[in-house]
Design an enzyme around this catalytic site. Sequence first.
Site, PDB file in Angstrom:
ATOM      1  N   THR A 164      95.571  30.666  45.209  1.00 23.60           N
ATOM      2  CA  THR A 164      95.272  30.267  46.584  1.00 23.60           C
ATOM      3  C   THR A 164      96.453  30.476  47.528  1.00 23.60           C
ATOM      4  OG1 THR A 164      95.876  27.991  46.021  1.00 23.60           O
ATOM      5  CG2 THR A 164      93.549  28.572  45.857  1.00 23.60           C
TER       6      THR A 164
ATOM      7  N   HIS B 248     103.430  25.892  43.200  1.00 23.53           N
ATOM      8  CA  HIS B 248     104.333  24.846  43.664  1.00 23.53           C
ATOM      9  C   HIS B 248     104.484  23.796  42.562  1.00 23.53           C
ATOM     10  CE1 HIS B 248     100.713  22.437  44.338  1.00 23.53           C
ATOM     11  NE2 HIS B 248     100.227  23.431  45.077  1.00 23.53           N
TER      12      HIS B 248
ATOM     13  N   HIS C   9     101.848  22.330  40.272  1.00 29.40           N
ATOM     14  CA  HIS C   9     101.341  23.089  39.121  1.00 29.40           C
ATOM     15  C   HIS C   9     102.205  22.895  37.867  1.00 29.40           C
ATOM     16  CE1 HIS C   9      99.727  25.623  42.538  1.00 29.40           C
ATOM     17  NE2 HIS C   9      98.651  25.497  41.806  1.00 29.40           N
TER      18      HIS C   9
ATOM     19  N   LYS D 281      89.127  18.469  46.898  1.00 28.75           N
ATOM     20  CA  LYS D 281      89.124  18.916  48.291  1.00 28.75           C
ATOM     21  C   LYS D 281      88.040  18.191  49.086  1.00 28.75           C
ATOM     22  CE  LYS D 281      92.439  21.857  47.858  1.00 28.75           C
ATOM     23  NZ  LYS D 281      93.718  21.623  48.534  1.00 28.75           N
TER      24      LYS D 281
ATOM     25  N   ARG E 125      86.945  25.331  51.308  1.00 32.19           N
ATOM     26  CA  ARG E 125      88.129  26.181  51.417  1.00 32.19           C
ATOM     27  C   ARG E 125      87.826  27.405  52.274  1.00 32.19           C
ATOM     28  NH1 ARG E 125      92.125  25.531  47.241  1.00 32.19           N
ATOM     29  NH2 ARG E 125      91.474  24.063  45.620  1.00 32.19           N
TER      30      ARG E 125
ATOM     31  N   GLN F 147      83.864  28.475  35.996  1.00 36.68           N
ATOM     32  CA  GLN F 147      84.972  28.014  35.149  1.00 36.68           C
ATOM     33  C   GLN F 147      84.484  27.741  33.735  1.00 36.68           C
ATOM     34  OE1 GLN F 147      87.833  25.260  36.806  1.00 36.68           O
ATOM     35  NE2 GLN F 147      88.206  24.328  34.803  1.00 36.68           N
TER      36      GLN F 147
ATOM     37  N   ASP G  77      91.890  16.265  37.956  1.00 35.80           N
ATOM     38  CA  ASP G  77      90.764  16.645  38.816  1.00 35.80           C
ATOM     39  C   ASP G  77      89.876  17.715  38.176  1.00 35.80           C
ATOM     40  OD1 ASP G  77      92.711  18.630  38.997  1.00 35.80           O
ATOM     41  OD2 ASP G  77      92.275  19.099  41.084  1.00 35.80           O
TER      42      ASP G  77
ATOM     43  N   LYS H   6     102.890  11.427  49.010  1.00 33.20           N
ATOM     44  CA  LYS H   6     102.356  12.445  48.105  1.00 33.20           C
ATOM     45  C   LYS H   6     103.470  13.162  47.353  1.00 33.20           C
ATOM     46  CE  LYS H   6      98.910  16.131  47.910  1.00 33.20           C
ATOM     47  NZ  LYS H   6      97.931  16.933  48.677  1.00 33.20           N
TER      48      LYS H   6
ATOM     49  N   LYS I  81     105.640  16.903  48.241  1.00 37.43           N
ATOM     50  CA  LYS I  81     105.671  17.197  49.669  1.00 37.43           C
ATOM     51  C   LYS I  81     106.934  16.611  50.293  1.00 37.43           C
ATOM     52  CE  LYS I  81     101.463  19.023  50.247  1.00 37.43           C
ATOM     53  NZ  LYS I  81     101.170  20.314  50.889  1.00 37.43           N
ATOM     54  N   THR I  82     107.506  17.327  51.245  1.00 36.31           N
ATOM     55  CA  THR I  82     108.628  16.827  52.033  1.00 36.31           C
ATOM     56  C   THR I  82     108.303  17.083  53.495  1.00 36.31           C
ATOM     57  OG1 THR I  82     109.832  18.937  52.067  1.00 36.31           O
ATOM     58  CG2 THR I  82     110.223  17.477  50.182  1.00 36.31           C
TER      59      THR I  82
END
Length: 418
Positions: free
Chosen positions: A40, A45, A48, A82, A86, A173, A194, A230, A233-234
């Site tokens: 995606t 990141h 993962h 989500k 998307r 999947q 998830d 979260k 994240k920054t």
Amino acid sequence: MDILQDLQFRGLINQQTDEQGLKELLEKESVRLYCGFDPTADSLHIGHMLPILILRRFQQAGHHPIALVGGGTGLIGDPSGKKAERTLNEKETVAFFSQRIKDQLSRFLDFDRAGNPAMIANNYDWIGSLDVITFLRDIGKNFGINYMLAKDSVQSRIETGISFTEFSYMILQSYDFLNLYQTYDCKLQVGGSDQWGNITAGLELIRKTEEDAKAFGLTVPLVTKADGTKFGKTEGGAIWLDPEKTSPYEFYQFWINTDDRDVVKYLKYFTFLSHEEITELEKQTAEAPEKRAAQKALAAEMTKLVHGEESLSQAIKISEALFSGSISELTAEEIKQGFKDVPSYEHIGEEIGLIDLLVNSKISPSKRQAREDISSGAIYINGERVQELDKVITAADRIEGQFTVIRRGKKKYYLIKY
């Protein structure tokens, strides 16, 4: 200690379909297992990292990991986790992302390991040639609508809406798992929490399609932070594995700033330190949290794993230079990393008086304030205090001819670019 015991110690098992059956299988044979990564973006990141490292842990325990790049499912979009549909990427974009992700995954898995080499597959190889009749007759007929609607990934989207495209993702999947089971005897799928609905749907398809099938599913927990924000994240956005998107220094700083309440959990989740080493770091955190021994170990292990020894050394050097103020010891490349997000000003020309530079770059709001800042000792050039009002910034004040770092007060840094 076997692989499942190690995962239990580390808190890495969220759900599994048949604990005893999987335990017996792993004791009996070298098992092929897989995890999927949809392309995606052009980089993975740190969200993962847990599934990637699960594959690595299984490989170190003697099993065969398959990293599956979703070149096919990436064209569809996974509704899991989500709240809205998307945006679909073009085929060429997904192919480009897929190749980038393949390259990144190869840094964590050993494809030349004697006895149990890892492999990479791309589900576009079988989904791309799948015709709609085969999809509906041979695969879709195995899925009841009520069964699919009961899955969290679908149920959570019923009110806000879900297209048939994303609704069908679970089937695709599941077909991945069946295909890998039939082609490579892959008996275990792992993934984030998830993915539980998609994983169990795949097991159901295998059960209906293959006689006496034995396959298993295992999920890792969602990574959370004690302060409620979260993970991964920054203020600058996601923490990417690509050093061009998140520099090794920024990556190192993310881990070094881990909350005391989270650091032991993250050591267990993300590092390959032994149980004894983690227990000792936990003790040190409890007894002397100000030394941040656990955070330093976590940052070092993660930066070394993702970016290598050289980048780790560079990140530590930048951190120490910023802490001590020894800016002149840094290279231009290290300056780029360490001062990526500070205010900057591009100076065109040769020499310039310090007062004029402070005003032009908006470090000081006026010449009067600039004189006051210099006189009071608040201005530092490349880490050195400057108090001469007639100071002229020359080529000698440029680091590798590219940058001058100005500090005003204790912590406000500014970057002058040439």
